[in-house]
Structure formats: structure tokens, C-alpha cells
Design a protein around this motif. Structure first.
Motif, PDB file in Angstrom:
ATOM      1  N   PRO A  80      -2.573  -3.564  -1.161  1.00 52.48           N
ATOM      2  CA  PRO A  80      -3.007  -3.695   0.026  1.00 52.48           C
ATOM      3  C   PRO A  80      -2.267  -4.420   1.367  1.00 52.48           C
ATOM      4  O   PRO A  80      -2.310  -4.127   2.367  1.00 52.48           O
ATOM      5  N   ASN A  81      -1.438  -5.170   0.772  1.00 52.36           N
ATOM      6  CA  ASN A  81      -0.504  -6.032   1.922  1.00 52.36           C
ATOM      7  C   ASN A  81       0.984  -5.076   1.897  1.00 52.36           C
ATOM      8  O   ASN A  81       1.605  -5.705   2.870  1.00 52.36           O
ATOM      9  N   ILE A  82       1.070  -3.902   1.442  1.00 47.72           N
ATOM     10  CA  ILE A  82       2.297  -3.183   1.412  1.00 47.72           C
ATOM     11  C   ILE A  82       2.153  -2.444   2.897  1.00 47.72           C
ATOM     12  O   ILE A  82       1.295  -1.813   3.207  1.00 47.72           O
ATOM     13  N   PRO A  83       2.943  -2.755   3.804  1.00 43.65           N
ATOM     14  CA  PRO A  83       3.062  -2.008   5.042  1.00 43.65           C
ATOM     15  C   PRO A  83       2.644  -0.496   4.906  1.00 43.65           C
ATOM     16  O   PRO A  83       3.095   0.109   3.954  1.00 43.65           O
ATOM     17  N   GLU A  84       1.998   0.020   5.831  1.00 48.31           N
ATOM     18  CA  GLU A  84       1.339   1.433   5.632  1.00 48.31           C
ATOM     19  C   GLU A  84       2.368   2.485   5.674  1.00 48.31           C
ATOM     20  O   GLU A  84       2.316   3.457   4.916  1.00 48.31           O
ATOM     21  N   GLN A  85       3.481   2.165   6.424  1.00 45.20           N
ATOM     22  CA  GLN A  85       4.676   3.159   6.611  1.00 45.20           C
ATOM     23  C   GLN A  85       5.422   3.347   5.242  1.00 45.20           C
ATOM     24  O   GLN A  85       6.331   4.430   4.715  1.00 45.20           O
ATOM     25  N   GLU A  86       5.293   2.101   4.215  1.00 45.31           N
ATOM     26  CA  GLU A  86       6.131   2.560   2.808  1.00 45.31           C
ATOM     27  C   GLU A  86       5.089   3.123   1.813  1.00 45.31           C
ATOM     28  O   GLU A  86       5.590   3.315   0.790  1.00 45.31           O
ATOM     29  N   ILE A  87       3.811   3.427   2.281  1.00 44.92           N
ATOM     30  CA  ILE A  87       2.817   3.889   1.205  1.00 44.92           C
ATOM     31  C   ILE A  87       3.155   5.621   1.536  1.00 44.92           C
ATOM     32  O   ILE A  87       3.036   6.089   2.643  1.00 44.92           O
ATOM     33  N   SER A  88       3.141   6.348   0.389  1.00 49.27           N
ATOM     34  CA  SER A  88       3.070   7.825   0.472  1.00 49.27           C
ATOM     35  C   SER A  88       2.488   8.361  -0.599  1.00 49.27           C
ATOM     36  O   SER A  88       1.798   7.577  -1.501  1.00 49.27           O
ATOM     37  N   GLY A  89       2.193   9.681  -0.502  1.00 48.57           N
ATOM     38  CA  GLY A  89       1.436  10.279  -1.549  1.00 48.57           C
ATOM     39  C   GLY A  89       0.032  10.469  -1.155  1.00 48.57           C
ATOM     40  O   GLY A  89      -0.255  10.267  -0.019  1.00 48.57           O
ATOM     41  N   ILE A  90      -0.888  10.643  -2.006  1.00 51.40           N
ATOM     42  CA  ILE A  90      -2.346  10.945  -1.716  1.00 51.40           C
ATOM     43  C   ILE A  90      -3.074   9.638  -1.820  1.00 51.40           C
ATOM     44  O   ILE A  90      -2.987   8.760  -2.484  1.00 51.40           O
ATOM     45  N   LEU A  91      -3.854   9.259  -0.879  1.00 54.13           N
ATOM     46  CA  LEU A  91      -4.629   8.062  -0.691  1.00 54.13           C
ATOM     47  C   LEU A  91      -6.163   8.079  -0.948  1.00 54.13           C
ATOM     48  O   LEU A  91      -6.703   9.375  -1.013  1.00 54.13           O
ATOM     49  N   CYS A  92      -6.675   7.102  -1.435  1.00 51.14           N
ATOM     50  CA  CYS A  92      -8.107   6.952  -1.824  1.00 51.14           C
ATOM     51  C   CYS A  92      -8.939   7.401  -0.425  1.00 51.14           C
ATOM     52  O   CYS A  92      -8.794   6.796   0.406  1.00 51.14           O
ATOM     53  N   ASN A  93     -10.007   8.353  -0.792  1.00 45.87           N
ATOM     54  CA  ASN A  93     -10.775   8.550   0.430  1.00 45.87           C
ATOM     55  C   ASN A  93     -11.666   7.457   0.836  1.00 45.87           C
ATOM     56  O   ASN A  93     -12.422   7.572   1.983  1.00 45.87           O
ATOM     57  N   TYR A  94     -12.040   6.676  -0.332  1.00 49.74           N
ATOM     58  CA  TYR A  94     -13.013   5.688   0.024  1.00 49.74           C
ATOM     59  C   TYR A  94     -12.533   4.238   0.346  1.00 49.74           C
ATOM     60  O   TYR A  94     -13.364   3.277   1.016  1.00 49.74           O
ATOM     61  N   CYS A  95     -11.316   3.869   0.410  1.00 46.62           N
ATOM     62  CA  CYS A  95     -10.706   2.979   1.016  1.00 46.62           C
ATOM     63  C   CYS A  95     -10.472   3.088   2.246  1.00 46.62           C
ATOM     64  O   CYS A  95      -9.343   3.345   3.026  1.00 46.62           O
ATOM     65  N   ILE A  96     -11.530   2.768   3.116  1.00 51.65           N
ATOM     66  CA  ILE A  96     -11.307   3.336   4.690  1.00 51.65           C
ATOM     67  C   ILE A  96     -10.618   1.905   5.355  1.00 51.65           C
ATOM     68  O   ILE A  96     -10.213   2.478   6.598  1.00 51.65           O
ATOM     69  N   ASN A  97     -10.564   0.963   5.072  1.00 50.42           N
ATOM     70  CA  ASN A  97      -9.759  -0.261   5.679  1.00 50.42           C
ATOM     71  C   ASN A  97      -8.422  -0.312   5.162  1.00 50.42           C
ATOM     72  O   ASN A  97      -7.795  -1.382   5.789  1.00 50.42           O
ATOM     73  N   SER A  99      -4.902   1.380   3.069  1.00 47.09           N
ATOM     74  CA  SER A  99      -4.188   2.787   2.509  1.00 47.09           C
ATOM     75  C   SER A  99      -3.846   2.391   1.152  1.00 47.09           C
ATOM     76  O   SER A  99      -2.941   1.890   0.701  1.00 47.09           O
ATOM     77  N   VAL A 100      -4.854   2.723   0.253  1.00 50.29           N
ATOM     78  CA  VAL A 100      -4.608   2.528  -1.336  1.00 50.29           C
ATOM     79  C   VAL A 100      -4.372   3.899  -1.879  1.00 50.29           C
ATOM     80  O   VAL A 100      -5.078   4.930  -1.652  1.00 50.29           O
ATOM     81  N   PRO A 101      -3.055   3.957  -2.483  1.00 45.87           N
ATOM     82  CA  PRO A 101      -2.923   5.364  -3.364  1.00 45.87           C
ATOM     83  C   PRO A 101      -4.151   5.743  -4.396  1.00 45.87           C
ATOM     84  O   PRO A 101      -4.519   4.993  -4.930  1.00 45.87           O
ATOM     85  N   ALA A 102      -4.368   6.961  -4.411  1.00 49.03           N
ATOM     86  CA  ALA A 102      -5.341   7.520  -5.488  1.00 49.03           C
ATOM     87  C   ALA A 102      -4.605   7.725  -6.519  1.00 49.03           C
ATOM     88  O   ALA A 102      -3.421   8.066  -6.614  1.00 49.03           O
ATOM     89  N   VAL A 103      -5.492   7.332  -7.742  1.00 49.85           N
ATOM     90  CA  VAL A 103      -5.149   7.792  -8.969  1.00 49.85           C
ATOM     91  C   VAL A 103      -5.782   8.852  -9.712  1.00 49.85           C
ATOM     92  O   VAL A 103      -5.304   9.529 -10.846  1.00 49.85           O
ATOM     93  N   LYS A 104      -6.853   9.474  -9.179  1.00 52.74           N
ATOM     94  CA  LYS A 104      -7.435  10.624  -9.631  1.00 52.74           C
ATOM     95  C   LYS A 104      -8.427  11.322  -8.417  1.00 52.74           C
ATOM     96  O   LYS A 104      -8.647  10.883  -7.511  1.00 52.74           O
ATOM     97  N   THR A 105      -8.765  12.627  -8.525  1.00 49.85           N
ATOM     98  CA  THR A 105      -9.303  13.358  -7.635  1.00 49.85           C
ATOM     99  C   THR A 105     -10.478  13.962  -8.285  1.00 49.85           C
ATOM    100  O   THR A 105     -10.405  14.581  -9.422  1.00 49.85           O
ATOM    101  N   CYS A 106     -11.736  13.924  -7.913  1.00 56.72           N
ATOM    102  CA  CYS A 106     -13.100  14.320  -8.524  1.00 56.72           C
ATOM    103  C   CYS A 106     -13.203  15.884  -7.853  1.00 56.72           C
ATOM    104  O   CYS A 106     -13.136  15.979  -6.756  1.00 56.72           O
TER     105      CYS A 106
END
Length: 521
Positions: A80-97, A99-106
Motif C-alpha cells: 500500500p505504501n509503494i508509489p502508484e507509478q511503480e505498480i503495474s499489472g492488474i489491480l484489485c477492483n475492491y481496493c478503492i482507496n 492500488s493493490v495488485p490482484a492475485v485472482k479474477t472471478c
């Protein structure tokens, strides 16, 4: 600065993103579980060892992957503390506050979830969780918009439950996707094992061909060296023969020239004597006193002819000076024969007698020429006297037998007609067809194809003959029978290898009108 250094330590060296489900290799390096599995899968089909993508440490077997729980917890706590620009890939749709990477897709919800939301997500069977993805259209039926849960084995497609119950796949043999996946993967792995076996067999054949290629090169090099050495030796002997013959005729020329010079000198002396006599006679004829003339003439006997004792006639001179061409030819031929014998070229093929047809073995539709060199097929039956040696079929043997040594003969065929030619034992059954038993080996031409036959087993050639002339080479002691098409260049057709146990005849079969064979020794 410290946070940046920690962030770098949390990045996978393969995808360059924050570790997702980190695993540890024996060498001590960590990777995303999915990343390292993809790398190891790619290495699995190669001939190389498995290796660590970071330090290149090699493993004889596929290395086990151990979950690094501590590193995973650290990565999750810092994400959660990693700057947003350093996050890449698919993010969790429920973490609205954050940018947390997703580990699964339903697939049912069409939403991606981080590890925390996966734990609290609906556990019902219809909520199928897959690896993170944004492409869900291929996960649902295009007709019923339901999840693809089954696999139709008859149509080889993935279908939904409605397709199976009410759709066009109703009544088909279907099974759950996971079962189909396992079955298909098992089959593919079995196929891979088959491919591996085929691969090993292909590599073995390649190695065999490479070994054969090396042997062919070595044999060709040896033969070329033998030919070069032989030709060089022949050149040397021919040069020596030329020098010998030229030296002999130089000596003969010197001897004849000396004799001619002696004859010329002798004749010139005679000419001088005759000239002196002529001058004396002329002087005598100019005397005016008859008495003095007669007394002087009787005194010196001027009327006596010149003495030719010891003189040589022109015919003798011509005979002595003639260099006979026959002597040159005889000496040259004798020298060439000696060279052939010395280089052992004449002992390669031993043919004690000409190969000719034995008319007493000819079948009733075979006619043999008077010189026993031509055999022809006739539609009309000849009604030969039946004897034990005669074939029932349209076949004929040679009078010659071969029980040792090397032999070679050629056969000229007609442009039309079918035939077989080769060798056969003397004891071959007179009702048998040459090539269709263990006592004969033949080359065959027929309307459909060409090939060689032994014991009724035939090898077809992938081409038609372009020549009507063929050579047969038999090395009885080595157990080799070779056939050659005397085209330009000469083409080797086939070589039989056998252990010959009886005397062999040249053997021939003719069938169809206009078939004809002529032996050329």
C-alpha cells in the motif's frame, strides 16, 4: 532513499514487479511463483539443464519451489505504501482507496481480487477463480453468456451448462473442464513421451547417417588416393616406356646413320676413282699416233671396268635405313601389357570364358541365337525336347558357372518388353521363377516399376531406367552381387550381400512380346 532500496529488493528480476506469491530456489533467489514456473516450463523441452535466471546455477532435475512466506508478508505489508507509478499489472477492483495488485479474477463476478479479498470472496463453485486477467469474454459462452464449465469431446469445444442441456451439444459426451484439462494434459504428456522417443530415434538415425557420411568420405578419399597413385604410377611407367623406346630408336638411328655415312664415303671413293679413269681415258683418246695409243692402252688396260668389290647396292642401303613401324607397335604393346601386369589392373576382374546362353536350359518361348549371345521371347511355342536342365518357364541360364573370383559382364536389352537378370544356383528348381526363391538374385524391369528381387522380397526403385545397357559385377568370395545402369554417368542400382554356397550361373527371364537380351562380355 531507504524505502527505495527496500522497494527494489521486493521486485522480481523476471517481471520487474513486486513479488506475487514469492517462491525460493535452492540457490537462495526469489521469484514470483508464476514467473519462475514459466521459465522452468520453457527450459523443460531443451537438452540443457534447468538454471536459475538470476545466478545461472544449474540443476540436474527440475528444482522444487518453496514458498517464501516471510517475503510474501513483507511485500504485502509494504504494497500500500509503494508509489502508484511503480505498480503495474492488474489491480484489485475492491481496493478503492489504494492500488493493490490482484492475485485472482472471478469469472462469474468479472472482478479481480487481491489476496485479502480472495480470502473473503464467495466460495461457491460457480465463482471460478483464475489468474488475474481483464479478458473474460473467452471465459463465457457467446450464446448463453454463462461460464464455460464443460468440454464437448465430440466437437472439441468448451461449452456452458445450457449448451450441454438444451443447446446444440445436447446428448454429446461432455465432461467438466478440469477433468478434460487433466485428460488432455495426460494425453499430451504421453504424446510428448512419444515425441521424445521419436526424437531420440531421429537423432540416432542422424548420427548413423553422419557416421555413414564420414565413412563415405573416408572411402571416397581412399579410392581417390588409390586412383591418383595408380594413375601416377602408370604415368611414370609410360614415361619410362616412352624413354626406353625413344632411346632404342635413337641408338638404331645412330647405327643406321653411321652405316649410311660409311656407304657414302665408300661410294665417294668410287666416284673419285671413276673420275681419274675418265681423265686418263680422255687423255689417251687425244693421242694422235696410233702405235703409241695402242701400246699405252694395252699397258694400263684402260678399257677394264671399275672394280665394285665391296660396294653396296641401293636396295641394301634402303633396307638398313628403314625404321619398321611394326617394331614400334610391338614394343609399345609389350610395354603396355607389362605395365598392366605390374600395376595388377588386369587381375581385378577374372573372366575365364565368355558368358553365353545355355540353350538346353531355355524355356519353350525362348529362342537363342547361333552365337549364344542373344535370347528373345517368342509368342510361338518352340516345343524343345524336355530334359531335366530345361526350365518350364521363359527362363535361361548361362553355360558358364562361377565358383570363385570376380566376374563382370554386360547385358543389352530392348527398349520394350519385361525381363529379369542376375545369378542363380545350378540347383535351382526348373519350375521356380528367378528372384522368387533363396537360390537366385535378380534385377527386374516391368511395365509398372523397376527393382531388385531375392526370395520374393522386392525393393522398388523410385525412378525408371534411362538406359538399355546394364552391368553385373559378381565377387563370389566376398559375397557381393552389384547391378549398374550403364547410363552417362554410370549409376549404381543395388548390391546384394550373401554367402554363396554353390556355383552360380548368369540367369535371365523374359516375358512379354519383343523382350530381348544380348550378352556383351
Amino acid at each position: 532513499m531507504a524505502f527505495a532500496n527496500v522497494s527494489e529488493e521486493l521486485n522480481c528480476c523476471i517481471c520487474l514487479n513486486v513479488y506475487q506469491d514469492p517462491v525460493l530456489l535452492r540457490c537462495g533467489h526469489n521469484f514470483c511463483s508464476r514467473c519462475i514456473r514459466d521459465v522452468l516450463d520453457a527450459q523443460e523441452g531443451s537438452d540443457l539443464f534447468y538454471s536459475c535466471p538470476q545466478c545461472r546455477t544449474e540443476f540436474a532435475e527440475r528444482p522444487a519451489l518453496h514458498r517464501n512466506i516471510a517475503l510474501r508478508n513483507i511485500a504485502e505489508s509494504l504494497q500500500p505504501n509503494i508509489p502508484e507509478q511503480e505498480i503495474s499489472g492488474i489491480l484489485c477492483n475492491y481496493c478503492i482507496n489504494s492500488s493493490v495488485p490482484a492475485v485472482k479474477t472471478c469469472v462469474l463476478c468479472e472482478a479481480s481480487l487481491c489476496e485479502g479479498h480472495v480470502k473473503v470472496h464467495n466460495k461457491a463453485a460457480e465463482h471460478v477463480l483464475i489468474e488475474p486477467t481483464t479478458c473474460l469474454e473467452n471465459r463465457k459462452c457467446s450464446v448463453h453468456k454463462k461460464i464455460l464449465e464443460y468440454y464437448c469431446n465430440e466437437d472439441s469445444v468448451c461449452i456452458c451448462v445450457s449448451c450441454s442441456l438444451n443447446g446444440k451439444h445436447k446428448g454429446h459426451h461432455v465432461e467438466p473442464i478440469n477433468d478434460a484439462f487433466e485428460n488432455k494434459r495426460k494425453k499430451l504428456r504421453n504424446d510428448v513421451e512419444g515425441f521424445l522417443l521419436q526424437n531420440l530415434q531421429a537423432k540416432s538415425r542422424i548420427q548413423t547417417l553422419l557416421d555413414h557420411q564420414i565413412k563415405v568420405k573416408e572411402d571416397a578419399s581412399s579410392v581417390k588416393k588409390t586412383v591418383t597413385d595408380l594413375v601416377r604410377t602408370i604415368h611414370q611407367k609410360l614415361d619410362a616406356l616412352e624413354k626406353k623406346i625413344i632411346d632404342e630408336f635413337d641408338q638404331r638411328e645412330d647405327k643406321i646413320s653411321t652405316r649410311i655415312a660409311e656407304l657414302i664415303q665408300h661410294l665417294e671413293s668410287e666416284v673419285d676413282n671413276i673420275s681419274k679413269k675418265m681423265m686418263e681415258v680422255e687423255k689417251l683418246c687425244n693421242m694422235a699416233d696410233p702405235l703409241d695409243f695402242l701400246q699405252e692402252a694395252e699397258k694400263d688396260d684402260y678399257m677394264k671396268t671399275v672394280d665394285h668389290k665391296g660396294s653396296v647396292e641401293l636396295g641394301e642401303v634402303t633396307e638398313v635405313s628403314h625404321l619398321h613401324e611394326e617394331i614400334i607397335v610391338i614394343n609399345l604393346l609389350k610395354g603396355l601389357i607389362r605395365i598392366v601386369n605390374e600395376t595388377k589392373m588386369g587381375t581385378v576382374v577374372q573372366t575365364p570364358a565368355e558368358v553365353v546362353f545355355d540353350e538346353d536350359t531355355a524355356g519353350n518361348h525362348i529362342t537363342v541365337s547361333k552365337d549364344l549371345k542373344i535370347a528373345s521371347y517368342l509368342d510361338m511355342k518352340m516345343y524343345y525336347t524336355p530334359i531335366p536342365r530345361r526350365f518350364i518357364l521363359n527362363q535361361v541360364l548361362s553355360k558358364n558357372t562361377f565358383s570363385s573370383g570376380q566376374h563382370y559382364w554386360e547385358v543389352e536389352t530392348g527398349k520394350t518388353g519385361n525381363w529379369r537378370m542376375g545369378v542363380a544356383y545350378s540347383s535351382i528348381d526348373r519350375k521356380a521363377v528367378v528372384g522368387s526363391n533363396k537360390k537366385s538374385w535378380v534385377l527386374r524391369r516391368c511395365t509398372e516399376y523397376c527393382g531388385v528381387i531375392y526370395n520374393d522380397k522386392e525393393i522398388h526403385f523410385p525412378y525408371r531406367f534411362s538406359s538399355q545397357n546394364f552391368g553385373i559385377y559378381l565377387d563370389y568370395d566376398a559375397g557381393r552381387l552389384s547391378f549398374y545402369e550403364l547410363s552417362d554417368p554410370i549409376r549404381h542400382l543395388h548390391t546384394f550381400s550373401a554367402t554363396f554356397t554353390e556355383p552360380l550361373h548368369a540367369a535371365f527371364l523374359l516375358y512379354a512380346t519383343y523382350a530381348k537380351l544380348k550378352i556383351i562380355n
